[in-house]
Design an enzyme around this catalytic site. Structure first.
Site, PDB file in Angstrom:
ATOM      1  N   GLN A  31       0.821  -1.213   0.000  1.00 18.10           N
ATOM      2  CA  GLN A  31       0.000   0.000   0.000  1.00 18.10           C
ATOM      3  C   GLN A  31       0.859   1.269   0.000  1.00 18.10           C
ATOM      4  O   GLN A  31       2.051   1.234   0.292  1.00 18.10           O
ATOM      5  CB  GLN A  31      -0.916  -0.006   1.233  1.00 18.10           C
ATOM      6  N   HIS A  62      -8.348   2.673  20.002  1.00 17.35           N
ATOM      7  CA  HIS A  62      -7.489   1.619  20.553  1.00 17.35           C
ATOM      8  C   HIS A  62      -7.977   1.108  21.908  1.00 17.35           C
ATOM      9  O   HIS A  62      -7.914  -0.083  22.190  1.00 17.35           O
ATOM     10  CB  HIS A  62      -6.031   2.112  20.621  1.00 17.35           C
ATOM     11  N   ASP A  86       0.222   0.173  13.627  1.00 23.50           N
ATOM     12  CA  ASP A  86       0.641   1.391  14.350  1.00 23.50           C
ATOM     13  C   ASP A  86       0.983   1.098  15.802  1.00 23.50           C
ATOM     14  O   ASP A  86       1.590   1.924  16.481  1.00 23.50           O
ATOM     15  CB  ASP A  86      -0.457   2.462  14.249  1.00 23.50           C
ATOM     16  N   GLU A 106       1.016  -8.556  11.450  1.00 23.85           N
ATOM     17  CA  GLU A 106       0.768  -7.389  10.587  1.00 23.85           C
ATOM     18  C   GLU A 106       1.418  -7.684   9.233  1.00 23.85           C
ATOM     19  O   GLU A 106       2.578  -8.080   9.169  1.00 23.85           O
ATOM     20  CB  GLU A 106       1.370  -6.140  11.255  1.00 23.85           C
ATOM     21  N   GLY A 140      -2.374 -12.045   8.036  1.00 28.90           N
ATOM     22  CA  GLY A 140      -3.255 -12.529   9.094  1.00 28.90           C
ATOM     23  C   GLY A 140      -4.188 -13.631   8.619  1.00 28.90           C
ATOM     24  O   GLY A 140      -4.582 -14.494   9.409  1.00 28.90           O
ATOM     25  N   ASP A 157      -7.659  -5.752  14.130  1.00 34.71           N
ATOM     26  CA  ASP A 157      -7.484  -4.295  14.013  1.00 34.71           C
ATOM     27  C   ASP A 157      -7.045  -4.015  12.571  1.00 34.71           C
ATOM     28  O   ASP A 157      -5.877  -3.769  12.287  1.00 34.71           O
ATOM     29  CB  ASP A 157      -6.416  -3.851  15.021  1.00 34.71           C
ATOM     30  N   ASP A 160      -9.539  -0.949   5.911  1.00 29.49           N
ATOM     31  CA  ASP A 160     -10.823  -1.108   5.217  1.00 29.49           C
ATOM     32  C   ASP A 160     -10.853  -2.377   4.362  1.00 29.49           C
ATOM     33  O   ASP A 160      -9.800  -2.919   4.010  1.00 29.49           O
ATOM     34  CB  ASP A 160     -11.074   0.114   4.316  1.00 29.49           C
TER      35      ASP A 160
END
Ligand code: SAM
Length: 277
Positions: A31, A62, A86, A106, A140, A157, A160
């Site tokens: 991305q 969070h 993050d 992640e 994931g 978490d 979109d």
């Protein structure tokens, strides 16, 4: 000259913020990544043009994605976070002293590195190299296909449902989550705006309900996200967030979450109840 950054939230709606400074612009294998410093929200992480988190209001997202499920489970020991590059969710998870280990999977290592550099308040637990935290860079979705009867709580978490996050919003993924949870485990996912993502919220709710005996949606007010109201959905094998006794739960150092809110956030307006029927 004034510089503005716009997020196209739907095909007919966008939100613009006035930018003080562009701190980072880059591209990973997955991305486009940007960090901009803005007048209204402070420093912000932006992925593929979509606002992810900001210094101004990150605590709301969070705290709510971490503490609602973690206080619903009476004794979470093993936790998994999917996404969350993050580091904000991990920062909240490690506030629960009973947790023995938290894995984070992640997909994009560059999000982690950029967040550590430009958003250190959010990435605190990753920067501290907390021994309970096991960070894995990977997909994931693939991780979930392999896990079985392993986790007490899973926190999705994710970004979109476009790009690398798309498969995190599917029935097959929820089936793998069910398999990866212990017999009394539960999971939570951020499930977007109840105003602007209604078909998505409806579909996810139906999928999760078909697998988990307890499915509950809750809301938090997050100024950065479209419409301000943001939804989260819990799928639970045993524990109902509305029935937990929080009397003995410790007061963590939180700015948004509290014991009253733990239950009140599940009381939904009629149009959302109707949507999820
Ligand atoms: N608070 C944010 C929001 O709702 O806008 C989400 C935060 S976090 C930055 C989302 C993370 O999910 C991103 O860092 C992204 O790289 C990660 N992600 C997307 N797809 C993934 C996948 N398939 N496996 C693991 N992580 C993924």
């Amino acid at each position: 000259m004034e510089l503005w950054f716009s997020e196209v939230q739907t095909k007919n709606l966008s939100m613009s913020v006035r930018v003080k400074e562009t701190l980072y612009m880059g591209k990973s294998d997955f991305q486009d990544i940007a960090v901009v410093d803005t007048y209204e929200f402070g420093r912000m992480l932006v992925l593929d043009g979509v606002f992810q988190t900001s210094i101004f209001d990150e605590y709301i997202y969070h705290e709510m994605i971490a503490h609602v499920p973690l206080f619903t489970h009476p004794d979470p020991k093993k936790v998994l976070v999917i996404g969350g590059g993050d580091g904000g969710s991990i920062r909240e998870v490690v506030k629960h002293s009973g947790i023995k280990s938290v894995e984070m999977v992640e997909i994009d290592g560059l999000v982690v590195e950029v967040s550590k550099k430009f958003l250190p308040e959010i990435s605190a637990a990753l920067l501290e190299n907390n021994p309970k935290v096991d960070l894995k860079i990977g997909d994931g979705i693939g991780h979930m296909t392999k896990a079985e009867n392993t986790y007490d709580v899973i926190i999705v978490d994710c970004s979109d449902p476009i790009g690398p996050g798309e498969g995190l919003f599917t029935y097959g993924f929820y089936k793998d989550i069910y398999k990866a949870l212990k017999p009394d485990g539960l999971f939570v996912q951020q499930t977007e705006s109840p105003f602007y993502h209604q078909p998505l919220l409806q579909r996810l709710n139906k999928d999760i309900k078909s697998l988990f005996p307890i499915t509950r949606t809750y809301l938090a007010n997050i100024p950065l996200y479209p419409g301000g109201a943001h939804s989260f959905t819990i799928g639970s094998k045993k524990y109902d967030p509305l029935e937990v006794d929080l009397g003995g739960a410790p007061d963590l150092n939180t700015r948004y979450y509290n014991k009253d809110l733990h239950k009140s956030c599940f009381y939904l307006p009629n149009f959302i109840k109707e949507l999820l029927k």
